[in-house]
Design a protein around this motif. Structure first.
Motif, PDB file in Angstrom:
ATOM      1  N   GLU A  94     -20.465  40.775   3.806  1.00  0.00           N
ATOM      2  CA  GLU A  94     -21.172  41.152   2.581  1.00  0.00           C
ATOM      3  C   GLU A  94     -22.496  40.395   2.484  1.00  0.00           C
ATOM      4  O   GLU A  94     -22.572  39.198   2.750  1.00  0.00           O
ATOM      5  CB  GLU A  94     -20.297  40.830   1.366  1.00  0.00           C
ATOM      6  N   LYS A 149     -16.525  39.379   4.489  1.00  0.00           N
ATOM      7  CA  LYS A 149     -17.285  38.344   5.185  1.00  0.00           C
ATOM      8  C   LYS A 149     -18.673  38.816   5.601  1.00  0.00           C
ATOM      9  O   LYS A 149     -19.588  38.018   5.742  1.00  0.00           O
ATOM     10  CB  LYS A 149     -16.517  37.864   6.422  1.00  0.00           C
ATOM     11  N   GLN A 193     -21.148  26.429   2.219  1.00  0.00           N
ATOM     12  CA  GLN A 193     -20.569  27.738   2.508  1.00  0.00           C
ATOM     13  C   GLN A 193     -21.214  28.360   3.736  1.00  0.00           C
ATOM     14  O   GLN A 193     -20.542  29.017   4.541  1.00  0.00           O
ATOM     15  CB  GLN A 193     -20.735  28.662   1.289  1.00  0.00           C
ATOM     16  N   THR A 218     -10.147  29.958   4.177  1.00  0.00           N
ATOM     17  CA  THR A 218     -11.328  30.296   3.383  1.00  0.00           C
ATOM     18  C   THR A 218     -11.153  29.883   1.930  1.00  0.00           C
ATOM     19  O   THR A 218     -12.031  29.251   1.334  1.00  0.00           O
ATOM     20  CB  THR A 218     -11.613  31.806   3.458  1.00  0.00           C
ATOM     21  N   MET A 256     -15.135  36.925  -1.160  1.00  0.00           N
ATOM     22  CA  MET A 256     -15.495  36.068  -0.034  1.00  0.00           C
ATOM     23  C   MET A 256     -14.489  36.189   1.104  1.00  0.00           C
ATOM     24  O   MET A 256     -14.848  36.089   2.283  1.00  0.00           O
ATOM     25  CB  MET A 256     -15.590  34.613  -0.504  1.00  0.00           C
ATOM     26  N   ASP A 271     -19.385  29.619   7.096  1.00  0.00           N
ATOM     27  CA  ASP A 271     -19.555  30.971   7.639  1.00  0.00           C
ATOM     28  C   ASP A 271     -19.943  30.940   9.110  1.00  0.00           C
ATOM     29  O   ASP A 271     -19.527  31.801   9.896  1.00  0.00           O
ATOM     30  CB  ASP A 271     -20.612  31.730   6.823  1.00  0.00           C
ATOM     31  N   GLN A 309     -22.943  37.005   0.055  1.00  0.00           N
ATOM     32  CA  GLN A 309     -22.151  35.800   0.258  1.00  0.00           C
ATOM     33  C   GLN A 309     -22.826  34.552  -0.332  1.00  0.00           C
ATOM     34  O   GLN A 309     -22.164  33.694  -0.922  1.00  0.00           O
ATOM     35  CB  GLN A 309     -21.883  35.579   1.740  1.00  0.00           C
ATOM     36  N   TYR A 368     -22.414  34.620  -4.038  1.00  0.00           N
ATOM     37  CA  TYR A 368     -21.026  34.311  -4.386  1.00  0.00           C
ATOM     38  C   TYR A 368     -20.798  32.806  -4.349  1.00  0.00           C
ATOM     39  O   TYR A 368     -20.127  32.248  -5.217  1.00  0.00           O
ATOM     40  CB  TYR A 368     -20.062  34.997  -3.420  1.00  0.00           C
TER      41      TYR A 368
END
Length: 548
Positions: free
Chosen positions: A94, A92, A188, A142, A88, A192, A97, A100
């Motif tokens: 990916e 970032k 999350q 994070t 993570m 983000d 996310q 995850y």
């Protein structure tokens, strides 16, 4: 073989790391789902039973998934948490996310439900090292945000879990699990979206904010331990017949007065339906004395007075219902021990977790008994120092060196187990391999492998005080991570093309099958045979009294 294959595949193509790490994370998530199922609906164990495959039930309050041992399940989750955090933080963009985020919550929640104090401490230390070695403001925020949100959600989840599990409303538990997992993903997603603005935040502001949040969290936990509510059990239509509470740090040879403020209701009129039993236990958790009172419909103080024995270090309080069809509810409004109030239930905090934290001390059985295992292991090692005794040396030889009649087929230390099984030669080879890998990692300045290296170090460190490596799946993870951090970027000429894909698929199948089916449990299905062989060996040595 796994070490060499992993090393080759990483040298061949960096992207293979994504396949491997994501597979390990997927495996831990599968184990989380199995762990929840094994304590609730038991669909997985029923499926194994239908296929005539070995399985293990989870009757304990601690979750252990398909492994049958909570601490080893916990270290898998801790390794996965480090790997997820690393993905993570460093990926970032990916596309995984969201997955995850969902996996993070499940891993953290199930780790809490294992109640493994040592693993939690090791994980906290690993996270601190990770942030210290590779400090960056955005990375720190994070990690802090992810752990804070999932930690809070996990505590909330465990509180709901404890309330629902006693009522056996398992489908609601699954629904709550799904809802809180979605909430974790949404939090999350919000983070983000705001991530691009983090760089503009002044360092003093975010440091001050984090310190303030930590102070508030500590105060909230302290206040939580002060907010006590009555314990209500044996309600109508429940299957509970015994509820147990343990109290540690009890003094030996001391007068005690236990006063229970009770409100009890029952359909029985002529006999007592309820009983409170206080069992004194020694350091081996053996019962050394017992005291009890019985009662029925009442709203009054029930008192037990006694003097503890010379061996007593803790007591177990058992609330019992003689007939569950007659029970209408038992409420313990308060408990005082020598006029000092003792909480049986907190309003907001999980009681089991608080008790586990408060019981951390060197006198606990899990600590001093390991010391006994280590001393007895050295007795075996000194007679077979060079090449050891072969596999399962502890299981078949500890009976000759036991300091007392404990029951353990594991020495709880990978280092000592290696010495007993294969001697100092094997241990030197193993340690040399690890040192060589670390040197190469530092030499090549593989900072992008930092999270993987710390996850590996976490696993190895905890294995020094537990028997994680006795599980095939955990050993696979260890040597897979070792293969990743030991690789260096160069052209691999072994094979290429479709064969690479075949090797990757083989590795994924092995990892997934060992996680899903619990190979450690299948390999442990010969426990009865091992026990019988140990008894035969005992009789051959003419230790008849001990055998009996």
């Amino acid at each position: 073989m796994i070490y060499l294959l992993t090393k080759y595949l990483v040298q061949k193509e960096d992207k293979n790391i994504d396949w491997i790490i994501n597979t390990i994370i997927l495996c831990s998530t599968i184990l989380c789902i199995i762990g929840i199922d094994n304590m609730t609906t038991k669909f997985f164990t029923q499926g194994l039973e239908a296929l005539n495959l070995p399985y293990v039930l989870n009757p304990e309050a601690r979750m252990f998934s398909s492994l049958g041992y909570a601490n080893s399940f916990a270290i898998i989750l801790a390794v996965s948490i480090i790997l997820i955090l690393d993905r993570m933080v460093n990926h970032k963009s990916e596309k995984y996310q969201t997955l995850y985020a969902g996996s993070m919550f499940l891993n953290v929640a199930c780790l809490v439900l294992t109640y493994s104090r040592a693993v939690m401490l090791f994980l906290a230390l690993a996270i601190v090292i990770y942030l210290f070695v590779k400090y960056h403001k955005n990375k720190f925020i994070t990690v802090f945000y992810t752990l804070m949100i999932n930690g809070i959600l996990s505590i909330f989840y465990v509180m709901i879990w404890n309330n629902l599990i006693s009522k056996e409303v398992y489908l609601i538990i699954w629904l709550v699990t799904l809802i809180i997992t979605i909430v974790s993903i949404l939090f999350q997603k919000i983070f983000d979206i705001l991530y691009s603005k983090i760089e503009t935040i002044p360092t003093k502001f975010y440091v001050g904010t984090i310190v303030a949040i930590m102070i508030v969290a500590v105060l909230a936990l302290w206040i939580g331990t002060k907010l006590v509510v009555p314990l209500t059990i044996f309600e109508p239509q429940t299957s509970n017949e015994t509820v147990k509470h343990k109290i540690s740090n009890i003094e030996s040879n001391t007068d005690y007065s236990f006063k229970f403020d009770i409100n009890a209701k029952s359909t029985w009129e002529d006999s007592d339906n309820y009983k409170i039993v206080i069992e004194e236990e020694n350091k081996y958790y053996d019962k050394v004395a017992s005291h009890e009172i019985t009662f029925n419909n009442c709203d009054e103080i029930q008192e037990l007075n006694f003097k503890t024995s010379e061996e007593t270090i803790e007591v177990a309080i058992l609330f019992e219902s003689q007939n569950k069809t007659a029970q209408l509810g038992l409420t313990v409004k308060s408990l005082t021990i020598n006029d000092k109030e003792y909480p049986l239930k907190y309003r907001y905090l999980p009681k089991t977790l608080v008790d586990k934290v408060q019981s951390i001390n060197l006198n606990s059985k899990s600590v001093w008994e390991r010391g006994t295992f280590y001393i007895d292991s050295i007795k075996i090692i000194k007679n077979h120092f060079l090449f050891g005794l072969g596999g399962n040396a502890w299981k078949y030889s500890c009976i000759d060196v036991k300091s007392y009649n404990y029951a353990s087929t594991e020495a709880h230390s990978y280092i000592l187990q290696t010495l007993m099984d294969y001697g100092i030669v094997a241990l030197i080879v193993l340690i040399s391999l690890i040192i060589a890998v670390l040197i190469q990692m530092i030499k090549n300045k593989k900072t992008n492998y930092l999270g993987i290296g710390i996850a590996l170090a976490l696993l190895i460190a905890h294995s020094c005080i537990d028997f994680n490596m006795s599980f095939f799946f955990i050993m696979l993870i260890a040597f897979t991570l070792l293969g990743i951090v030991s690789s260096k970027k160069e052209e691999a000429n072994m094979i290429n093309g479709k064969k690479d894909i075949i090797i990757m698929l083989i590795m994924m199948v092995v990892l997934l099958s060992s996680a899903g089916l619990g190979i450690g449990q299948i390999m442990g299905s010969s426990k009865l045979e091992s026990f019988q062989q140990a008894m035969v060996n005992t009789l051959k040595r003419q230790k008849y009294d001990y055998a009996v």
